[in-house]
Design an enzyme around this catalytic site. Sequence first.
Site, short mmCIF file in Angstrom:
data_model
loop_
_atom_site.label_atom_id
_atom_site.label_comp_id
_atom_site.label_asym_id
_atom_site.label_seq_id
_atom_site.Cartn_x
_atom_site.Cartn_y
_atom_site.Cartn_z
N ASP A 197 -5.89 50.64 -29.38
CA ASP A 197 -6.13 49.20 -29.30
C ASP A 197 -4.93 48.56 -28.58
O ASP A 197 -3.77 48.78 -28.97
CB ASP A 197 -6.29 48.59 -30.69
CG ASP A 197 -6.77 47.16 -30.62
OD1 ASP A 197 -7.96 46.95 -30.39
OD2 ASP A 197 -5.93 46.25 -30.79
N ASP A 214 -8.63 42.06 -16.80
CA ASP A 214 -9.55 43.08 -16.30
C ASP A 214 -8.81 44.19 -15.55
O ASP A 214 -9.14 45.37 -15.68
CB ASP A 214 -10.59 42.45 -15.37
CG ASP A 214 -11.61 41.60 -16.14
OD1 ASP A 214 -11.65 41.70 -17.37
OD2 ASP A 214 -12.35 40.84 -15.48
N GLU A 240 -10.74 45.43 -25.99
CA GLU A 240 -9.57 46.18 -25.57
C GLU A 240 -9.39 47.45 -26.39
O GLU A 240 -8.28 47.97 -26.52
CB GLU A 240 -8.31 45.31 -25.68
CG GLU A 240 -7.97 44.84 -27.08
CD GLU A 240 -8.63 43.52 -27.47
OE1 GLU A 240 -8.12 42.87 -28.40
OE2 GLU A 240 -9.66 43.16 -26.85
#
Length: 320
Positions: A197, A214, A240
């Site tokens: 994460d 992005d 994410e």
Amino acid sequence: MAIISGALMLMAVAALASNNVPFVVAVGFSVVSVVVGGGYAALWLRGWPTRRQSLAMAWIGGALIAAGCVMQPQPMIALMGCTGMAILGGYAAFFHNTKAIAVNICLGIAAGLLCAARVAPENGWAVATAGLWLVVELNLAVPLAIQTVVRTLGADVVRSDQDPLTGVLNRRAFYERATTLLTSPGDDLHLIVVMIDLDEFKKLNDAYGHLAGDQALTAVGWALREASNSSAIIGRFGGEEFIVIDALPTEAAERLPAELCSAIAALPQPVTASVGAAIVRWGSNSAMDELIRSADTAMYSAKRAGGNRTRICRPARVEH
């Protein structure tokens, strides 16, 4: 496929009806046709053949059809019979590669040339050429068209499995591949599930914009592929969060979480990750969902410790 394979036995009829080949040759060819056709029909009824058996069927079957056409006493019927090679060419295109297709095309065209040469004296070269062109056209067009369709559909399947931004597998495709890995045999390996994460990703989006976010996600996808073993299955679970699963020797499994964490931290984008891993010995009756939960718990432990670090847990027992 059993019916198509069994139809090769009909080549025996063409051989036995022929007056222009020795009787011994006709009988021998008939026996081979019956054995090959019946054998492959039985093989398909039992289940899928191996790749080598399947390839042999395409080539041997093509050779039998070509030889049967050459031995057919009626020249025009023999020439039209060469179009049957297109069926095996299509089979080779669907299940095999360009080399397999090329062999069948060459067999079909060679048989067509021989048969067209027999047609010409009786019906003229115009008829023989038209018939030969039909043979060539079908033997080329059918397998090449099938191969084009198969490759196009294959590309669509690959694209439907990939997360379009990061290039790793999407959640559905990850579970499908991971299930296959769990059912594969493994010797002296450990199964590792790694949850990743990204730390404070929302702040990165707020500070630099979503385009920068992005770009960071794309870079993370690339870094995970570069840092993982070629056998690893890598997916994006959404947002994410990423996941990696692999079967590795003990030392490699122990190193992998830290290597993934370092690979992300080394990116030029301002991003780090909290990494949690669950490692179990292969064959410990491991359930995917339980391993993911254990890795997720370890990941949150790394995040609470400040991020940009790893935590590894070893579930004592994970039941299905």
